[in-house]
Design an enzyme around this catalytic site. Structure first.
Site, PDB file in Angstrom:
ATOM      1  N   SER A 145     -69.532 -17.539 -27.854  1.00 12.47           N
ATOM      2  CA  SER A 145     -70.465 -16.664 -28.568  1.00 12.47           C
ATOM      3  C   SER A 145     -70.236 -16.802 -30.067  1.00 12.47           C
ATOM      4  CB  SER A 145     -70.274 -15.206 -28.136  1.00 12.47           C
ATOM      5  OG  SER A 145     -70.858 -14.983 -26.867  1.00 12.47           O
ATOM      6  N   GLY A 158     -64.505 -12.910 -26.061  1.00 16.09           N
ATOM      7  CA  GLY A 158     -64.707 -11.611 -26.688  1.00 16.09           C
ATOM      8  C   GLY A 158     -65.385 -11.667 -28.044  1.00 16.09           C
ATOM      9  N   ASP A 194     -68.036 -16.886 -12.624  1.00  9.53           N
ATOM     10  CA  ASP A 194     -67.288 -17.149 -13.847  1.00  9.53           C
ATOM     11  C   ASP A 194     -65.855 -16.634 -13.682  1.00  9.53           C
ATOM     12  OD1 ASP A 194     -66.872 -17.918 -16.496  1.00  9.53           O
ATOM     13  OD2 ASP A 194     -67.622 -16.029 -17.317  1.00  9.53           O
ATOM     14  N   HIS A 195     -64.891 -17.479 -13.925  1.00  9.13           N
ATOM     15  CA  HIS A 195     -63.467 -17.108 -13.871  1.00  9.13           C
ATOM     16  C   HIS A 195     -63.034 -16.506 -12.535  1.00  9.13           C
ATOM     17  CE1 HIS A 195     -62.407 -18.097 -17.982  1.00  9.13           C
ATOM     18  NE2 HIS A 195     -63.500 -17.491 -18.403  1.00  9.13           N
ATOM     19  N   GLY A 248     -66.030 -18.999 -24.034  1.00 11.06           N
ATOM     20  CA  GLY A 248     -65.781 -18.231 -25.260  1.00 11.06           C
ATOM     21  C   GLY A 248     -66.558 -18.733 -26.447  1.00 11.06           C
ATOM     22  N   ASN A 273     -70.818 -21.384 -22.503  1.00 10.25           N
ATOM     23  CA  ASN A 273     -70.838 -20.003 -22.015  1.00 10.25           C
ATOM     24  C   ASN A 273     -71.074 -19.024 -23.155  1.00 10.25           C
ATOM     25  OD1 ASN A 273     -69.982 -21.357 -19.738  1.00 10.25           O
ATOM     26  ND2 ASN A 273     -68.270 -19.987 -19.318  1.00 10.25           N
TER      27      ASN A 273
END
Length: 333
Positions: free
Chosen positions: A237, A191, A94-95, A235, A277
């Protein structure tokens, strides 16, 4: 050189093609330790859902690349022990931010890597992505790229402001870079604090923040430009408020933490978005369970007595996401 195929893993190519046609999304869950991995595999095995095990650069440094390789191999065998005869498990970087990091992951058995050059100028993004693609494809490893910038903080990834993906760029970018999937920016954010209070409204009844809606018009424009091409949402969540409340009630401090409403993720899952994700939600579930044990049983010092409940809470969360949000259950029978 370790081939992911020898570890029993799969890449994302067939998995994504089925998801796009079937109108569901594959869960991509980040993990940093054994309990998270156990919970992910238990949830995927019980629901027969394809799953992507995501490892960030920071998590790789934390866990050790050699241990990760054996954990991934162990995850496949564990899934079989749980009765999942043909596990569909991806190990994904990831990233990734450099060619060297992506190459190292390919060489150590990852079946998929992401090169995130979205903060670089457009032509540099294409060039670096193509360099990673050219290497990874030699070993049948799939590559995710990113176009557009997500705000927020996740491990080493940080950006103050988001910039929506420009639909007019996606054909040129995907063609010239050769990427297998494309992460786009339509208003998601990294976040637990995805939006500033001034970006949101407040529910007058609960006092909680209500985030702005995702830019589905941008997503639909991208779908028109790239019909059938796998799209990824980072991002994503939802920051379940029950976990935030538990954390705050047991000594934590997470004021105004807010995420992406699940109904919007359900809508996205039915489109070309085939990978979603989720990281912060599992961190919140784990922290909520641990804080509750520490607060209610201050004499407890056996890690199994607080990490066990944390694992159970994460498994419950993962199963909810698979069945109720992404619709990937039963897609890897």
């Amino acid at each position: 050189m370790v081939s992911y195929k020898d570890l029993g893993l799969v890449n994302t190519r067939e998995m994504f093609a089925k998801a796009v046609k079937g109108g569901y999304a594959i869960p991509a869950f980040n993990f940093n330790n054994m309990e998270q991995l156990q919970a992910i595999i238990q949830a995927a095995a019980e629901t027969k859902s394809p799953v992507i095990l995501q490892v960030s650069k920071g998590a790789r440094n934390y866990a050790n690349q050699t241990l990760l390789r054996y954990m991934a191999e162990g995850a496949v065998q564990y899934a079989k022990e749980l009765g999942w005869e043909k596990p569909q498990i991806v190990l994904h970087l990831d990233h990734g931010d450099t060619f060297e990091l992506c190459k190292s992951c390919v060489d150590m058995g990852f079946s998929s890597v992401m090169i995130d050059a979205s903060s670089k100028p457009y032509e540099e993004n294409i060039a670096l992505t193509k360099q990673v693609v050219d290497y990874a494809h030699k070993y049948d490893v799939t590559v995710e790229a990113e176009l557009g910038v997500l705000a927020g903080v996740e491990d080493e990834v940080s950006a103050e402001e988001s910039h929506y993906t420009r639909p007019e760029e996606v054909i040129d970018f995907s063609t010239r870079s050769g990427c297998d999937s494309l992460a786009i920016s339509i208003g998601t954010s990294h976040g637990a604090y995805k939006f500033k209070p001034e970006q949101c409204k407040r529910d007058p009844k609960t006092g909680r923040l209500v985030p702005p809606p995702l830019a589905f018009d941008v997503l639909h424009e991208i779908e028109k430009k790239l019909p059938g091409f796998p799209i990824v949402l980072h991002g994503s969540s939802s920051v379940p408020q029950e976990y935030v409340d538990i954390i705050n009630a047991h000594g934590g401090k997470l004021p105004d933490a807010v995420g992406i409403p699940e109904e919007q993720l359900r809508e996205a899952s039915k489109s070309a978005v085939c990978k979603i994700n989720i990281d912060s939600d599992s961190r919140l579930a784990m922290t909520a369970a641990i804080r509750r044990v520490f607060d209610e049983k201050p004499g407890e010092f056996d890690p199994r007595k607080y990490l066990g409940p944390a694992r159970d809470e994460m498994k419950k969360l993962y199963m909810h996401k698979i069945v109720e949000v992404l619709g990937s259950d039963g897609k890897a029978e």
